[in-house]
Design a protein around this motif. Structure first.
Motif, mmCIF file in Angstrom:
data_model
loop_
_atom_site.group_PDB
_atom_site.id
_atom_site.type_symbol
_atom_site.label_atom_id
_atom_site.label_comp_id
_atom_site.label_asym_id
_atom_site.label_seq_id
_atom_site.Cartn_x
_atom_site.Cartn_y
_atom_site.Cartn_z
ATOM 1 N N ASP A 25 0.881 -1.112 0.269
ATOM 2 C CA ASP A 25 -0.051 -0.043 0.022
ATOM 3 C C ASP A 25 0.772 1.262 0.038
ATOM 4 N N SER A 26 1.966 1.102 0.575
ATOM 5 C CA SER A 26 2.601 2.483 0.894
ATOM 6 C C SER A 26 3.882 2.563 -0.037
ATOM 7 N N THR A 27 4.145 1.690 -0.904
ATOM 8 C CA THR A 27 5.160 1.799 -1.819
ATOM 9 C C THR A 27 5.040 1.439 -3.316
ATOM 10 N N GLU A 28 5.516 2.269 -4.400
ATOM 11 C CA GLU A 28 5.324 2.031 -5.653
ATOM 12 C C GLU A 28 5.999 0.667 -6.033
ATOM 13 N N LEU A 29 5.572 -0.245 -6.438
ATOM 14 C CA LEU A 29 6.427 -1.571 -6.824
ATOM 15 C C LEU A 29 6.359 -1.730 -8.141
ATOM 16 N N THR A 30 7.369 -2.139 -8.716
ATOM 17 C CA THR A 30 7.384 -2.857 -10.269
ATOM 18 C C THR A 30 6.717 -4.168 -10.108
ATOM 19 N N SER A 32 7.749 -7.004 -11.038
ATOM 20 C CA SER A 32 8.540 -7.964 -10.644
ATOM 21 C C SER A 32 8.848 -7.794 -9.184
ATOM 22 N N GLU A 33 8.844 -6.769 -8.728
ATOM 23 C CA GLU A 33 9.115 -6.544 -7.025
ATOM 24 C C GLU A 33 7.771 -6.859 -6.542
ATOM 25 N N TYR A 34 6.869 -6.618 -6.876
ATOM 26 C CA TYR A 34 5.486 -6.936 -6.278
ATOM 27 C C TYR A 34 5.203 -8.639 -6.227
ATOM 28 N N GLU A 35 5.831 -9.162 -7.364
ATOM 29 C CA GLU A 35 5.471 -10.526 -7.467
ATOM 30 C C GLU A 35 6.615 -11.397 -6.367
ATOM 31 N N LEU A 80 -6.634 -15.079 2.649
ATOM 32 C CA LEU A 80 -7.509 -14.213 1.832
ATOM 33 C C LEU A 80 -6.829 -13.033 1.563
ATOM 34 N N LYS A 81 -5.798 -12.299 2.326
ATOM 35 C CA LYS A 81 -5.222 -11.269 1.993
ATOM 36 C C LYS A 81 -3.879 -11.674 0.556
ATOM 37 N N ILE A 82 -3.484 -12.734 0.853
ATOM 38 C CA ILE A 82 -2.753 -13.362 -0.287
ATOM 39 C C ILE A 82 -3.357 -13.583 -1.521
ATOM 40 N N GLN A 83 -4.394 -14.180 -1.567
ATOM 41 C CA GLN A 83 -5.246 -14.450 -2.801
ATOM 42 C C GLN A 83 -5.591 -12.675 -3.485
ATOM 43 N N ARG A 84 -5.983 -11.842 -2.635
ATOM 44 C CA ARG A 84 -6.338 -10.572 -3.277
ATOM 45 C C ARG A 84 -4.873 -9.924 -3.743
ATOM 46 N N LEU A 85 -3.826 -10.227 -3.105
ATOM 47 C CA LEU A 85 -2.788 -9.713 -3.899
ATOM 48 C C LEU A 85 -2.188 -10.438 -4.935
ATOM 49 N N ARG A 86 -2.603 -11.718 -4.868
ATOM 50 C CA ARG A 86 -2.483 -12.514 -6.446
ATOM 51 C C ARG A 86 -3.382 -11.914 -7.456
ATOM 52 N N ASP A 87 -4.695 -11.608 -6.938
ATOM 53 C CA ASP A 87 -5.623 -11.167 -8.007
ATOM 54 C C ASP A 87 -4.850 -9.639 -8.465
ATOM 55 N N ASN A 88 -4.416 -8.956 -7.860
ATOM 56 C CA ASN A 88 -3.911 -7.542 -8.276
ATOM 57 C C ASN A 88 -2.804 -7.879 -8.894
ATOM 58 N N LEU A 89 -2.005 -8.607 -8.722
ATOM 59 C CA LEU A 89 -0.713 -9.102 -9.498
ATOM 60 C C LEU A 89 -1.007 -9.650 -11.035
ATOM 61 N N ASN A 90 -2.248 -10.478 -10.931
ATOM 62 C CA ASN A 90 -2.735 -11.122 -12.399
ATOM 63 C C ASN A 90 -3.308 -9.963 -13.109
ATOM 64 N N LYS A 91 -4.069 -8.762 -12.521
ATOM 65 C CA LYS A 91 -4.580 -7.751 -13.030
ATOM 66 C C LYS A 91 -3.375 -6.963 -13.774
ATOM 67 N N ARG A 92 -2.332 -6.715 -12.834
ATOM 68 C CA ARG A 92 -1.342 -5.723 -13.373
ATOM 69 C C ARG A 92 -0.388 -6.527 -14.665
ATOM 70 N N ILE A 93 -0.459 -7.796 -14.279
ATOM 71 C CA ILE A 93 0.185 -8.720 -15.672
ATOM 72 C C ILE A 93 -0.671 -8.631 -16.900
#
Length: 116
Positions: A25-30, A32-35, A80-93
């Protein structure tokens, strides 16, 4: 004494996970960094899961029921948080692939001459 060590280790892993989750939430991640950060959090979650098992299977545990419920509840919320983050990553990709695809099409079209 070993039980206290397991509990302290688990608490340390939980604090680390909490701190790293805030980075999303607090850092702009690329992407690959996000993943990578997501992968590291998943590894830490596995450590917590292992320590939970050691704690509930320990001979000196006094309140097994409370420990079991608290440990499982934490892991369910974390999953649940991890799944939400995975979903966000898939959207980014997916968005990145769409952008790349559009750029490739634009480059192909720019090389064509217009005939009238």
């Amino acid at each position: 004494m070993q039980l206290n060590k397991f509990i302290a280790m688990r608490d340390g892993h939980r604090r680390l996970i909490s701190r790293e989750l805030e980075r999303f939430d607090s850092t702009e991640l690329t992407t690959s960094e996000y993943e990578r950060l997501l992968h590291l959090i998943m590894e830490e979650a596995e450590e917590v899961r292992t320590l939970n098992d050691k704690i509930v299977n320990h001979n000196d545990i006094e309140d097994l029921s409370s420990e079991l419920v608290e440990g499982k509840s934490y892991l369910i919320n974390l999953e649940l948080k991890i799944q939400r983050l995975r979903d966000n990553l898939n959207k980014r990709i997916g968005t990145k692939e769409e952008i790349t695809s559009n750029v490739s099409q634009d480059e192909n079209n720019s090389g064509q001459t217009e005939t009238r």
